[in-house]
Design an enzyme around this catalytic site. Structure first.
Site, PDB file in Angstrom:
ATOM      1  N   ASP A 197       0.838  -1.197   0.000  1.00  0.00           N
ATOM      2  CA  ASP A 197       0.000   0.000   0.000  1.00  0.00           C
ATOM      3  C   ASP A 197       0.874   1.248   0.000  1.00  0.00           C
ATOM      4  O   ASP A 197       1.487   1.583   1.009  1.00  0.00           O
ATOM      5  CB  ASP A 197      -0.893   0.015   1.256  1.00  0.00           C
ATOM      6  N   HIS A 220      -7.192   9.604  -1.901  1.00  0.00           N
ATOM      7  CA  HIS A 220      -6.490   9.574  -0.617  1.00  0.00           C
ATOM      8  C   HIS A 220      -7.289  10.260   0.502  1.00  0.00           C
ATOM      9  O   HIS A 220      -7.382   9.755   1.609  1.00  0.00           O
ATOM     10  CB  HIS A 220      -5.114  10.236  -0.770  1.00  0.00           C
ATOM     11  N   TYR A 246       3.316   9.666  -0.378  1.00  0.00           N
ATOM     12  CA  TYR A 246       4.401   9.088   0.441  1.00  0.00           C
ATOM     13  C   TYR A 246       5.771   9.287  -0.199  1.00  0.00           C
ATOM     14  O   TYR A 246       6.793   9.078   0.445  1.00  0.00           O
ATOM     15  CB  TYR A 246       4.203   7.578   0.687  1.00  0.00           C
TER      16      TYR A 246
HETATM   17  N1  LIG Z   1      -5.107   6.462   3.662  1.00  0.00           N
HETATM   18  C1  LIG Z   1      -4.548   7.193   4.585  1.00  0.00           C
HETATM   19  O1  LIG Z   1      -4.878   8.354   4.775  1.00  0.00           O
HETATM   20  C2  LIG Z   1      -3.487   6.578   5.449  1.00  0.00           C
HETATM   21  C3  LIG Z   1      -3.056   7.252   6.608  1.00  0.00           C
HETATM   22  C4  LIG Z   1      -2.073   6.634   7.388  1.00  0.00           C
HETATM   23  C5  LIG Z   1      -1.559   5.397   7.031  1.00  0.00           C
HETATM   24  N2  LIG Z   1      -1.980   4.774   5.883  1.00  0.00           N
HETATM   25  C6  LIG Z   1      -1.427   3.461   5.456  1.00  0.00           C
HETATM   26  O2  LIG Z   1      -1.507   2.541   6.527  1.00  0.00           O
HETATM   27  C7  LIG Z   1      -0.215   2.009   6.795  1.00  0.00           C
HETATM   28  C8  LIG Z   1      -0.069   1.632   8.251  1.00  0.00           C
HETATM   29  O3  LIG Z   1      -0.349   2.707   9.116  1.00  0.00           O
HETATM   30  P1  LIG Z   1       0.778   3.475   9.976  1.00  0.00           P
HETATM   31  O4  LIG Z   1       2.086   3.335   9.302  1.00  0.00           O
HETATM   32  O5  LIG Z   1       0.232   4.833  10.194  1.00  0.00           O
HETATM   33  O6  LIG Z   1       0.767   2.760  11.397  1.00  0.00           O
HETATM   34  P2  LIG Z   1       0.865   1.262  11.988  1.00  0.00           P
HETATM   35  O7  LIG Z   1       1.016   0.271  10.930  1.00  0.00           O
HETATM   36  O8  LIG Z   1      -0.254   1.138  12.968  1.00  0.00           O
HETATM   37  O9  LIG Z   1       2.187   1.344  12.865  1.00  0.00           O
HETATM   38  C9  LIG Z   1       3.452   1.508  12.311  1.00  0.00           C
HETATM   39  C10 LIG Z   1       4.428   1.788  13.449  1.00  0.00           C
HETATM   40  O10 LIG Z   1       4.454   0.700  14.376  1.00  0.00           O
HETATM   41  C11 LIG Z   1       5.756   0.096  14.390  1.00  0.00           C
HETATM   42  N3  LIG Z   1       5.524  -1.367  14.360  1.00  0.00           N
HETATM   43  C12 LIG Z   1       5.076  -2.095  13.310  1.00  0.00           C
HETATM   44  N4  LIG Z   1       4.928  -3.384  13.656  1.00  0.00           N
HETATM   45  C13 LIG Z   1       5.284  -3.472  14.942  1.00  0.00           C
HETATM   46  C14 LIG Z   1       5.331  -4.546  15.877  1.00  0.00           C
HETATM   47  N5  LIG Z   1       4.981  -5.779  15.524  1.00  0.00           N
HETATM   48  N6  LIG Z   1       5.766  -4.292  17.145  1.00  0.00           N
HETATM   49  C15 LIG Z   1       6.140  -3.037  17.500  1.00  0.00           C
HETATM   50  N7  LIG Z   1       6.099  -1.960  16.682  1.00  0.00           N
HETATM   51  C16 LIG Z   1       5.670  -2.183  15.400  1.00  0.00           C
HETATM   52  C17 LIG Z   1       6.495   0.619  13.174  1.00  0.00           C
HETATM   53  O11 LIG Z   1       7.867   0.780  13.440  1.00  0.00           O
HETATM   54  P3  LIG Z   1       8.999  -0.018  12.598  1.00  0.00           P
HETATM   55  O12 LIG Z   1       8.832   0.378  11.146  1.00  0.00           O
HETATM   56  O13 LIG Z   1      10.265   0.454  13.197  1.00  0.00           O
HETATM   57  O14 LIG Z   1       8.726  -1.484  12.831  1.00  0.00           O
HETATM   58  C18 LIG Z   1       5.837   1.982  12.963  1.00  0.00           C
HETATM   59  O15 LIG Z   1       6.446   2.946  13.795  1.00  0.00           O
HETATM   60  C19 LIG Z   1       0.717   3.131   6.337  1.00  0.00           C
HETATM   61  O16 LIG Z   1       2.038   2.687   6.172  1.00  0.00           O
HETATM   62  C20 LIG Z   1       0.039   3.544   5.060  1.00  0.00           C
HETATM   63  O17 LIG Z   1       0.339   2.636   4.013  1.00  0.00           O
HETATM   64  C21 LIG Z   1      -2.941   5.339   5.108  1.00  0.00           C
END
Ligand SMILES: NC(=O)c1ccc[n+]([C@@H]2O[C@H](COP(=O)([O-])OP(=O)(O)OC[C@H]3O[C@@H](n4cnc5c(N)ncnc54)[C@H](OP(=O)(O)O)[C@@H]3O)[C@@H](O)[C@H]2O)c1
Length: 276
Positions: free
Chosen positions: A50, A113, A55
């Site tokens: 995704d 988005h 990004y």
């Molecule tokens: N459509 C939208 O508006 C929108 C908005 C926000 C996000 N998104 C999408 O959703 C995806 C995921 O959301 P997000 O990146 O905001 O947050 P998330 O996936 O909830 O959390 C990511 C964070 O948690 C850490 N992490 C991941 N797995 C872990 C685990 N098993 N144990 C401990 N820490 C862990 C990661 O650090 P490390 O990398 O150091 O492991 C990172 O800091 C994004 O990457 C993006 O593709 C979309």
């Protein structure tokens, strides 16, 4: 959830396209780190990536996919039209740019988005055109709460296949969840792990102990039990593996309900209603 092959579980979208239920989110990863993380994820078994024009890492996604020897047809690529590119012609151009950056001839899923005021209709019409021309296998939206979906219903010809929203046990949007289920719109959970902010919740820790899993795995499995598609982000090889290792257990109905009771309307990202 319709089918399972190896470790992968797929969900069937409302147009028949099969999408891996769990994917890799790549927000906030860049350059070599992003390429390496995506390559690691593909090796582990992830088949959904995704990304978004916003990004700034579509090129890295394209490079990582090219470097893997996995056939393009086996990888599900999502990208999103950036807010500044919304509008009819500008969305068509933005889509072409994304294809170029990702070095692919088609996308699997293209999303709006954010529901930008005054642009939503024209942007959706552009997505419908791209979809009808066969350049994308499915189109959808992100950050569309119920009023946005109802509005889209007044002019849309194609029903969005996916709605990607902030969703977690701590932001359990039940009404939207039911609404999307009824309309056959696949809900996709972003920031599913609450960016690591709740892993010490004792209730989650207890469940993790009970199932011999980690708090992250309990949350991701909860999404899957609900039929929601989580897209956790990680650049860490061990955490990438941990987040994908959720297909060998299931939660009881009681525990699914218990986790649903953790809701506290906790948002890490803007409330989309400010755009209405
Ligand atoms: N459509 C939208 O508006 C929108 C908005 C926000 C996000 N998104 C999408 O959703 C995806 C995921 O959301 P997000 O990146 O905001 O947050 P998330 O996936 O909830 O959390 C990511 C964070 O948690 C850490 N992490 C991941 N797995 C872990 C685990 N098993 N144990 C401990 N820490 C862990 C990661 O650090 P490390 O990398 O150091 O492991 C990172 O800091 C994004 O990457 C993006 O593709 C979309």
């Amino acid at each position: 959830m319709v089918s399972q092959s190896n470790k992968q579980v797929f969900t069937r979208l409302n147009n028949g396209v099969e999408m891996p239920i769990l994917g890799l989110g790549v927000y906030d990863m860049h350059g070599k780190e992003a390429e390496q993380a995506i390559q690691n994820a593909l090796e582990i078994g992830y088949r959904l990536v995704d990304t978004a024009a916003m990004y700034g890492n579509e090129k890295e996604v394209g490079n990582a996919i090219k470097k893997s020897d996995i056939p393009r047809a086996e990888i599900f690529i999502t990208s999103k039209v950036n807010n500044i590119d919304q509008g009819y012609d500008s969305t068509l151009h933005a889509f072409e740019r994304s294809l170029g950056n990702l070095r692919t001839e088609y996308l699997d899923l293209y999303l709006i988005h954010w529901p930008i005021r005054g642009k939503r209709r024209e942007t959706w019409k552009a997505l419908e055109k791209i979809y009808k021309e066969g350049q994308v296998r499915a189109i959808g939206v992100a950050n569309y709460l119920i009023p946005f979906l109802e509005e889209l219903g007044t002019y849309g010809i194609v029903v969005p296949a996916v709605n990607q929203i902030e969703f977690s046990p701590y932001l359990f949007l039940k009404e939207l969840y039911q609404f999307c289920k009824k309309q056959d719109v696949q809900l996709q959970a972003y920031s599913p792990l609450v960016r690591g902010k709740k892993f010490e919740d004792p209730r989650l820790v207890n469940l993790a102990r009970k199932y011999g899993k980690t708090p992250a795995q309990i949350i991701l499995r909860w999404d899957i039990e609900l039929g929601v598609s989580p897209i956790p982000k990680s650049v860490n090889p061990l955490r990438l593996k941990e987040n994908f290792d959720v297909f060998d257990f299931s939660l009881t109905k009681e525990d699914v309900a218990l986790i649903g009771s953790f809701n506290e309307n906790l948002r890490l990202v803007d409330d989309p209603m400010v755009f209405f």
